[in-house]
Scaffold this active site. Structure first.
Site, PDB file in Angstrom:
ATOM      1  N   GLY A 164      50.281  20.307  58.323  1.00 27.52           N
ATOM      2  CA  GLY A 164      49.929  20.807  59.662  1.00 27.52           C
ATOM      3  C   GLY A 164      49.855  19.705  60.705  1.00 27.52           C
ATOM      4  O   GLY A 164      50.021  19.979  61.905  1.00 27.52           O
ATOM      5  N   GLU A 218      53.369  19.168  61.732  1.00 25.69           N
ATOM      6  CA  GLU A 218      53.733  20.369  62.511  1.00 25.69           C
ATOM      7  C   GLU A 218      53.107  20.335  63.906  1.00 25.69           C
ATOM      8  O   GLU A 218      53.736  20.735  64.885  1.00 25.69           O
ATOM      9  CB  GLU A 218      53.295  21.629  61.738  1.00 25.69           C
ATOM     10  CG  GLU A 218      54.122  21.857  60.483  1.00 25.69           C
ATOM     11  CD  GLU A 218      53.523  22.909  59.545  1.00 25.69           C
ATOM     12  OE1 GLU A 218      52.339  22.783  59.174  1.00 25.69           O
ATOM     13  OE2 GLU A 218      54.235  23.857  59.188  1.00 25.69           O
ATOM     14  N   ALA A 255      46.550  20.919  57.084  1.00 26.59           N
ATOM     15  CA  ALA A 255      45.562  22.006  57.112  1.00 26.59           C
ATOM     16  C   ALA A 255      44.481  21.669  56.095  1.00 26.59           C
ATOM     17  O   ALA A 255      44.708  20.895  55.161  1.00 26.59           O
ATOM     18  CB  ALA A 255      46.239  23.327  56.760  1.00 26.59           C
ATOM     19  N   GLU A 302      53.587  20.267  51.471  1.00 25.34           N
ATOM     20  CA  GLU A 302      53.042  21.552  51.020  1.00 25.34           C
ATOM     21  C   GLU A 302      53.518  21.971  49.630  1.00 25.34           C
ATOM     22  O   GLU A 302      52.748  22.540  48.852  1.00 25.34           O
ATOM     23  CB  GLU A 302      53.396  22.664  52.027  1.00 25.34           C
ATOM     24  CG  GLU A 302      52.609  22.604  53.323  1.00 25.34           C
ATOM     25  CD  GLU A 302      53.266  21.745  54.393  1.00 25.34           C
ATOM     26  OE1 GLU A 302      54.181  20.948  54.062  1.00 25.34           O
ATOM     27  OE2 GLU A 302      52.888  21.881  55.563  1.00 25.34           O
TER      28      GLU A 302
HETATM   29  N1  COA Z   1      42.296  18.952  53.734  1.00 19.64           N
HETATM   30  C1  COA Z   1      41.007  18.756  53.450  1.00 19.64           C
HETATM   31  N2  COA Z   1      40.476  17.533  53.234  1.00 19.64           N
HETATM   32  C2  COA Z   1      41.320  16.489  53.337  1.00 19.64           C
HETATM   33  C3  COA Z   1      42.676  16.626  53.623  1.00 19.64           C
HETATM   34  C4  COA Z   1      43.166  17.931  53.841  1.00 19.64           C
HETATM   35  N3  COA Z   1      44.438  18.170  54.150  1.00 19.64           N
HETATM   36  N4  COA Z   1      43.255  15.402  53.639  1.00 19.64           N
HETATM   37  C5  COA Z   1      42.271  14.525  53.361  1.00 19.64           C
HETATM   38  N5  COA Z   1      41.107  15.169  53.179  1.00 19.64           N
HETATM   39  C6  COA Z   1      39.793  14.609  52.858  1.00 19.64           C
HETATM   40  C7  COA Z   1      39.695  14.149  51.405  1.00 19.64           C
HETATM   41  O1  COA Z   1      39.391  15.246  50.562  1.00 19.64           O
HETATM   42  C8  COA Z   1      38.571  13.164  51.502  1.00 19.64           C
HETATM   43  O2  COA Z   1      37.357  13.853  51.614  1.00 19.64           O
HETATM   44  P1  COA Z   1      36.057  13.387  50.725  1.00 19.64           P
HETATM   45  O3  COA Z   1      35.793  11.975  51.191  1.00 19.64           O
HETATM   46  O4  COA Z   1      34.993  14.355  51.119  1.00 19.64           O
HETATM   47  O5  COA Z   1      36.499  13.453  49.315  1.00 19.64           O
HETATM   48  C9  COA Z   1      38.818  12.498  52.856  1.00 19.64           C
HETATM   49  O6  COA Z   1      39.591  13.417  53.597  1.00 19.64           O
HETATM   50  C10 COA Z   1      39.573  11.179  52.755  1.00 19.64           C
HETATM   51  O7  COA Z   1      40.775  11.448  52.060  1.00 19.64           O
HETATM   52  P2  COA Z   1      41.251  10.601  50.769  1.00 19.64           P
HETATM   53  O8  COA Z   1      42.196  11.454  49.989  1.00 19.64           O
HETATM   54  O9  COA Z   1      40.060  10.060  50.041  1.00 19.64           O
HETATM   55  O10 COA Z   1      42.024   9.412  51.477  1.00 19.64           O
HETATM   56  P3  COA Z   1      43.209   8.529  50.854  1.00 19.64           P
HETATM   57  O11 COA Z   1      43.408   7.401  51.801  1.00 19.64           O
HETATM   58  O12 COA Z   1      42.950   8.219  49.417  1.00 19.64           O
HETATM   59  O13 COA Z   1      44.510   9.487  50.877  1.00 19.64           O
HETATM   60  C11 COA Z   1      46.030  11.064  51.894  1.00 19.64           C
HETATM   61  C12 COA Z   1      45.037   9.901  52.117  1.00 19.64           C
HETATM   62  C13 COA Z   1      46.449  11.575  53.264  1.00 19.64           C
HETATM   63  C14 COA Z   1      47.269  10.542  51.134  1.00 19.64           C
HETATM   64  C15 COA Z   1      45.346  12.183  51.067  1.00 19.64           C
HETATM   65  O14 COA Z   1      44.087  12.476  51.675  1.00 19.64           O
HETATM   66  C16 COA Z   1      46.122  13.453  50.998  1.00 19.64           C
HETATM   67  O15 COA Z   1      47.106  13.531  50.259  1.00 19.64           O
HETATM   68  N6  COA Z   1      45.703  14.483  51.760  1.00 19.64           N
HETATM   69  C17 COA Z   1      46.301  15.805  51.706  1.00 19.64           C
HETATM   70  C18 COA Z   1      47.636  15.818  52.466  1.00 19.64           C
HETATM   71  C19 COA Z   1      48.277  17.187  52.367  1.00 19.64           C
HETATM   72  O16 COA Z   1      48.674  17.642  51.310  1.00 19.64           O
HETATM   73  N7  COA Z   1      48.384  17.847  53.516  1.00 19.64           N
HETATM   74  C20 COA Z   1      49.027  19.133  53.629  1.00 19.64           C
HETATM   75  C21 COA Z   1      48.044  20.218  53.491  1.00 19.64           C
HETATM   76  S1  COA Z   1      48.849  21.795  53.608  1.00 19.64           S
END
Ligand code: COA
Length: 260
Positions: free
Chosen positions: A111, A114, A66, A134
């Protein structure tokens, strides 16, 4: 009206649905949830669509969860409403009456995991990663993670993923039953399509009722679920599809089902 956050393409009876926010790793904001709801309505209402393949745009992510920017602003009321809206859309997809395959091309987190679990089958690329992170954010899953994950992989494995927030690679996801197939990234879409086309070559009424029986039957007592299965078995005996399937076998030719 065109979709803001989805690509929707129908080819030869299959709807290819792509969550299209690659710069945000296809995170599910409110616009994606609204678009998914409309897309499922289109899938339900279009008889030319026989099955669905759902994937994410870009090389990195299926759906990375999400949208944390939106989640960060929610309160007790809007948080519950968001969870219920997302749950309803995912449930609608799961019950759309047509087989849905998730082609998981990268991160399927929160999400995203999910959403993949609300699909009937999951094909993962070798680089796919799954998780329910989460609790790291101080929240729990809101789109069915605590409900579908234990049903798919069992309570112990589900709690492992939910409590540790760790990510698992495609091979471990396969071992635990979270995905059905693992394929090289470059073959993901072709293999997903081949899997779905194989399903679509089977009796469509029978396929639909298998989905329904498993979906409903898992929530019933053993005896109720067996009765549901027997009722489906009886109904299918009244169909042209059964006659065609059995004639084709006896005549040593491929069956040609009409869904009637
Ligand atoms: N919501 C909003 N934005 C998200 C996102 C999310 N769940 N997951 C990734 N993004 C965005 C990042 O903020 C970034 O945006 P920006 O370039 O404007 O800063 C872009 O997507 C790329 O992500 P980034 O974190 O730079 O990539 P990465 O390869 O370093 O890491 C992940 C990848 C998936 C490990 C990391 O993005 C992450 O941990 N995301 C959240 C996962 C999460 O907790 N999901 C559950 C949410 S309830």
């Amino acid at each position: 009206m065109p979709y803001e956050t989805l690509l929707f393409d129908v080819r030869d009876g299959i709807a290819f649905l792509t969550v299209n926010r690659p710069d945000k790793l296809n995170a599910l904001n409110d616009a994606v949830i609204a678009d998914l709801d409309r897309a499922v309505a289109q899938i339900e209402g279009d008889d030319a669509i026989k099955g669905v393949i759902l994937t994410g745009a870009g090389p990195k992510a299926f759906v990375a969860g999400a949208d944390i920017g939106e989640l960060s602003k929610q309160n007790q009321i809007t948080g519950k409403a968001r969870a219920m809206r997302g749950q309803a859309v995912f449930r609608r997809l799961e019950r759309c009456g047509k087989p849905v395959v998730a082609a998981v091309n990268g991160f399927a987190l929160g999400g995203g995991c999910e959403l993949a679990m609300a699909c009937h089958l999951r094909v993962a690329s070798e680089s796919a990663k799954f998780g329910q992170p989460e609790v790291k954010l101080g929240i729990g899953p809101g789109y069915g993670g605590t409900v579908r994950l234990p049903r798919l992989v069992g309570k112990g494995r589900a709690l492992d993923l939910l409590l540790t927030a760790r990510m698992v690679g495609a091979e471990e996801a396969l071992q635990m039953g979270l995905v059905n197939r693992v394929v090289p990234a470059e073959k993901l879409m072709a293999e997903s399509e081949q899997l779905l086309r194989g399903i679509l070559a089977n009796g469509p009424l029978a396929v639909g009722l298998c989905i329904e029986a498993v979906d409903a039957g898992l929530e019933m007592s053993l005896d109720e679920a067996l009765l549901l299965e027997a009722n489906h078995f009886g109904f299918l005996a009244s169909t042209d599809d059964m006659r065609e399937g059995m004639s084709a076998f006896l005549e040593k030719r491929p069956a040609s089902f009409r869904g009637s």
